[in-house]
Design an enzyme around this catalytic site. Structure first.
Site, PDB file in Angstrom:
ATOM      1  N   ARG A 245      -8.969   4.618  13.286  1.00  0.00           N
ATOM      2  CA  ARG A 245      -9.579   3.679  14.229  1.00  0.00           C
ATOM      3  C   ARG A 245      -8.525   2.666  14.667  1.00  0.00           C
ATOM      4  O   ARG A 245      -7.719   2.201  13.850  1.00  0.00           O
ATOM      5  CB  ARG A 245     -10.751   2.932  13.586  1.00  0.00           C
ATOM      6  CG  ARG A 245     -12.033   3.739  13.439  1.00  0.00           C
ATOM      7  CD  ARG A 245     -12.690   4.057  14.795  1.00  0.00           C
ATOM      8  NE  ARG A 245     -13.905   4.831  14.648  1.00  0.00           N
ATOM      9  CZ  ARG A 245     -13.980   6.160  14.625  1.00  0.00           C
ATOM     10  NH1 ARG A 245     -12.882   6.895  14.766  1.00  0.00           N
ATOM     11  NH2 ARG A 245     -15.138   6.766  14.492  1.00  0.00           N
ATOM     12  N   GLU A 274     -10.773   0.756  23.005  1.00  0.00           N
ATOM     13  CA  GLU A 274     -10.938   2.020  23.730  1.00  0.00           C
ATOM     14  C   GLU A 274     -12.003   1.908  24.806  1.00  0.00           C
ATOM     15  O   GLU A 274     -13.054   1.294  24.543  1.00  0.00           O
ATOM     16  CB  GLU A 274     -11.385   3.122  22.749  1.00  0.00           C
ATOM     17  CG  GLU A 274     -10.279   3.665  21.910  1.00  0.00           C
ATOM     18  CD  GLU A 274     -10.744   4.746  20.944  1.00  0.00           C
ATOM     19  OE1 GLU A 274     -10.127   4.869  19.888  1.00  0.00           O
ATOM     20  OE2 GLU A 274     -11.716   5.461  21.252  1.00  0.00           O
ATOM     21  N   HIS A 295      -8.189   9.720  21.957  1.00  0.00           N
ATOM     22  CA  HIS A 295      -9.169   9.933  20.869  1.00  0.00           C
ATOM     23  C   HIS A 295      -9.664  11.388  20.872  1.00  0.00           C
ATOM     24  O   HIS A 295     -10.852  11.654  21.062  1.00  0.00           O
ATOM     25  CB  HIS A 295     -10.351   8.962  21.018  1.00  0.00           C
ATOM     26  CG  HIS A 295     -11.134   8.798  19.749  1.00  0.00           C
ATOM     27  ND1 HIS A 295     -11.758   7.633  19.397  1.00  0.00           N
ATOM     28  CD2 HIS A 295     -11.409   9.668  18.733  1.00  0.00           C
ATOM     29  CE1 HIS A 295     -12.381   7.784  18.238  1.00  0.00           C
ATOM     30  NE2 HIS A 295     -12.178   9.015  17.809  1.00  0.00           N
TER      31      HIS A 295
HETATM   32  C1  8YV Z   1     -15.219  11.818  16.931  1.00  0.00           C
HETATM   33  C2  8YV Z   1     -14.153  10.337  15.171  1.00  0.00           C
HETATM   34  O1  8YV Z   1     -14.880  12.623  17.965  1.00  0.00           O
HETATM   35  O2  8YV Z   1     -15.888  11.376  13.962  1.00  0.00           O
HETATM   36  C3  8YV Z   1     -15.191  10.405  14.109  1.00  0.00           C
HETATM   37  O3  8YV Z   1     -15.303   9.412  13.371  1.00  0.00           O
HETATM   38  O4  8YV Z   1     -13.391   9.464  15.188  1.00  0.00           O
HETATM   39  C4  8YV Z   1     -13.991  11.301  16.283  1.00  0.00           C
HETATM   40  O5  8YV Z   1     -13.051  12.241  15.906  1.00  0.00           O
HETATM   41  C5  8YV Z   1     -16.110  10.721  17.450  1.00  0.00           C
HETATM   42  O6  8YV Z   1     -16.219   9.659  16.581  1.00  0.00           O
HETATM   43  C6  8YV Z   1     -17.491  11.212  17.773  1.00  0.00           C
HETATM   44  O7  8YV Z   1     -18.450  10.196  17.665  1.00  0.00           O
END
Ligand code: 8YV
Length: 332
Positions: A245, A274, A295
């Site tokens: 993150r 983001e 992302h």
């Molecule tokens: C996802 C991610 O694509 O799953 C997670 O926590 O960071 C990502 O790879 C995204 O969050 C989908 O909500």
């Protein structure tokens, strides 16, 4: 499920066709055919009437939204692994279950971390940009496009969870030595398998490794964990990879460290605000010091389907009267 007992579900973003179709078959499902993130107002109306909300990382399910939930809202079934966009504590206080989609995106995310880890020192993006540019490639030269070797280097993994361990396994196969910082030391079997060195003190690890990868969850405790002071501890040839993150790294401090060449480079798949990325970051990317991705580390067809399947299993299990397998509990 018989029609009368089908839970009402609101999905906030477009999901793979097969998943959306299955959800319409199984549940009383409202889809977002536009794929634009819902406004806070729209999220508020969704939780007011639905029994299940299926949000993603782009939806802010804060205490305000939870407050607007109707008595019928039983489940927030996140399509994603991280739940930092959800106030899990506020949900628990209202008796609303929160679930996520762990495991199914571990390997894809770890693969991408490796790609990012190679992209910076081996100047992958710079090379590709030259080939695609109008000016093109002027021809081979012995001293042109030299990067840094990755094998034989030391990797410092921040967060030895499922994704951290998957990154470690891959990196070990590349001849990279594994170091890690985690709240708790890993199981001795995992440490032995990875030949990993544990650092309970993050500062000490930062000063000793050549590559840092961030693979911990975003929590209040990890917010700006890599701040200006900590970035100053890193070696000047070291670089950072972040597919966790954005908020875990102080982006302004990272920009300064890259500009002043106090570290060699960074590869980021996630950002503080983001999808916004400031001009300073774009400038560094232009200069070949920063690789930025939108992302996309878990964005494979397979992962997105399996994430959708986890969501369906979690909804089904709860409405069958059982504890969903991917329940997320509030942390204190
Ligand atoms: C996802 C991610 O694509 O799953 C997670 O926590 O960071 C990502 O790879 C995204 O969050 C989908 O909500």
């Amino acid at each position: 499920m018989p029609k009368a007992t089908r839970p009402s579900v609101v999905v906030t973003r477009r999901l793979p066709d097969g998943i959306e179709t299955r959800m319409r078959e199984l549940f009383d499902t409202e889809l977002n055919t536009e794929d634009t993130p819902m406004t806070q107002h729209q999220l508020g109306s969704a939780v007011a009437h639905a029994q299940v909300l299926v949000p993603t990382v782009t939806d802010k399910i804060d205490a305000d939204i939870i407050d607007r939930a109707g008595d019928g809202l039983k489940l927030i079934a996140q399509f994603g692994n991280g739940v930092d966009n959800i106030d899990v504590k506020a949900a628990a206080a209202r008796g609303i279950t929160v679930t996520n989609t762990p495991r199914v995106l571990t390997d894809d995310t770890a693969d991408m971390v490796m790609a990012m880890m190679l992209a910076v020192p081996r100047r992958l993006v710079e090379g590709a940009q030259i080939m695609a540019s109008a000016q093109g490639w002027g021809g081979w030269s012995p001293t042109w496009m030299m990067g840094q070797r990755v094998s034989g280097k030391r990797l410092g993994i921040i967060g030895m969870g499922r994704i951290g361990a998957a990154v470690a396994r891959r990196a070990k196969a590349f001849g990279i030595a594994i170091h890690y910082h985690n709240r708790k030391q890993a199981h001795p079997d995992l440490e032995a398998e990875l030949e990993a060195t544990y650092w309970d003190d993050l500062d000490q690890m930062l000063a000793r490794v050549d590559i840092i990868t961030v693979n911990c969850p975003s929590t209040p405790a990890t917010q700006h964990m890599l701040n200006a002071e900590r970035l100053k501890l890193m070696k000047p040839h070291a670089y950072i990879v972040n597919a966790a993150r954005g908020g875990i790294i102080d982006e302004d401090a990272l920009v300064e460290a890259l500009r002043e060449e106090r570290i060699a480079g960074a590869a980021l798949d996630v950002f503080q605000n983001e999808p916004a990325v400031g001009p300073a970051m774009r400038h560094l990317a232009d200069a070949g010091k920063l690789v930025m991705l939108p992302h996309m580390s878990s964005a494979t067809v397979e992962a997105r389907h399996e994430m959708g399947e986890r969501v369906i299993v979690n909804i089904h299990t709860l409405f069958d009267g059982h504890r969903p397998p991917d329940r997320v509990l509030p942390k204190d």
